[in-house]
Design a protein around this motif. Sequence first.
Motif, short mmCIF file in Angstrom:
data_model
loop_
_atom_site.label_atom_id
_atom_site.label_comp_id
_atom_site.label_asym_id
_atom_site.label_seq_id
_atom_site.Cartn_x
_atom_site.Cartn_y
_atom_site.Cartn_z
N ALA A 134 0.83 -1.00 0.03
CA ALA A 134 0.22 0.00 0.07
C ALA A 134 0.50 1.61 0.27
CB ALA A 134 -0.98 -0.18 1.63
N TYR A 137 1.96 2.51 -3.80
CA TYR A 137 1.49 3.63 -4.69
C TYR A 137 1.38 2.60 -6.17
CZ TYR A 137 0.92 6.69 -1.61
OH TYR A 137 0.82 6.93 0.19
N TRP A 184 -10.72 3.79 -13.77
CA TRP A 184 -11.04 2.60 -13.28
C TRP A 184 -10.84 2.56 -12.21
CZ3 TRP A 184 -8.87 -1.68 -16.07
CH2 TRP A 184 -8.03 -1.85 -17.08
N PRO A 185 -12.01 1.02 -11.14
CA PRO A 185 -12.95 1.47 -10.51
C PRO A 185 -11.02 1.49 -9.36
CG PRO A 185 -13.20 -0.44 -11.17
CD PRO A 185 -12.06 -0.02 -12.63
N ALA A 186 -11.47 2.25 -8.14
CA ALA A 186 -10.57 2.59 -7.48
C ALA A 186 -10.60 1.65 -6.35
CB ALA A 186 -11.57 3.72 -6.11
N GLY A 187 -11.17 0.94 -6.41
CA GLY A 187 -10.29 -0.24 -6.02
C GLY A 187 -9.67 -0.94 -6.60
N TRP A 188 -9.44 -0.90 -7.76
CA TRP A 188 -8.05 -1.29 -8.27
C TRP A 188 -7.33 -1.25 -7.87
CZ3 TRP A 188 -8.78 -4.10 -13.44
CH2 TRP A 188 -10.22 -5.02 -13.62
N HIS A 189 -5.70 -2.43 -7.54
CA HIS A 189 -4.39 -2.02 -7.71
C HIS A 189 -3.57 -0.72 -8.57
CE1 HIS A 189 -0.70 -2.63 -6.65
NE2 HIS A 189 -0.80 -3.45 -6.02
N LYS A 193 -3.51 -0.39 -12.53
CA LYS A 193 -4.37 1.12 -13.00
C LYS A 193 -2.85 1.83 -14.43
CE LYS A 193 -7.16 2.45 -9.29
NZ LYS A 193 -7.67 3.49 -8.20
#
Length: 359
Positions: A134, A137, A184-189, A193
Amino acid sequence: MTESDNLDSLQSRTVEWLRYPLMVLIVIIHTDTTLLNSMPHAGISSVLYYILRTIPRLAVPMFFIISGYWFFRQPETFTLDAYLQKLKKRARTLLVPYLFWNLFAWALHVINAVQHGYYPRALPEIDIFFGFGAGYYGMPGAFQLWFLRDLMVVCLLSPLLYLLLRGRRPWVLLLFAALYIMPWPAGWHPILKRSPSALLFFSIGAYLGIHKMNMVETVRRVPLWLSLSVPTLVMVCHVWLNMIHSPLYIYAEKIFRIVAVVPTLQVAAMLVERKNIQPIGWLSGSTFLLFATHPLVMNYLLVQPIGDSLAPTQCHFWLVLAAEVLLSIAVCALVHAICSRLLPRTAAFLTGGRAKRQS
């Protein structure tokens, strides 16, 4: 010499000259340090600031395109043997410096932490090479090396890209562009992205290389007035969206990266052809070293020593910005000049075999 030979020569000279200016643009992107962010950039300076945050964004796409082009341009046919030979070469030019500079950045971090009374774990986390955690980034320990990581991934996937691009199907590139621009979905790594950038721009270069198209000749088919006006309008939009703090700025930024490729090649080829500009040997030779070390130079030779000693003024903002760029350029050019003369093998190792002895 035929017209085709002239164009090939112009293309080679254009790409060779472009590499260092593009690398300086990447350095400008990374001047967004804690020291610089502590300085105000209000009023008219905000416009200049966001222009400086827009124009350099074309550098990474250009490097991916150039990499994809030369990966497929030679030999004439892309075979399994050619693929394996290319991977062997990339292991030396990409993987070795990638591992070394990540370890080097981590070692400096440990030394700095110990000097300040912190005691990190003695062994590096595997995450310094990948950036899964995490706190990374989606980037490795030496964050700027995400480019090499993603470049190695698309090189590994090159047989699949070859199958998709060997037919003249531009819609494949349009699909990759849609994947790049889409939200891209916010939860994607973050790694997921970031990867569409390498996929799109490497594939653009690959498409040109597979079909043996000259990059300079191809972009010259677009009228210069059009290729300049469109990126300018997109840049204005990007600056405005940043100034009003709109989340839509990211889409303008991505579109700018795509449309700015054409005028970049056009203008560079024009300068090389008409003005006969050439790379400055002792400076351009340090291109890779500048890429690998400029965040370290900024942090350990400027940001940390100065700390909070500068008053937060607009004047200091521009002085710090200039210092971060010029110090990185000067240190890397000096180190490369010394190593290439006195320790050529070491210089070659540090740069993945790119260093050449300068006269």
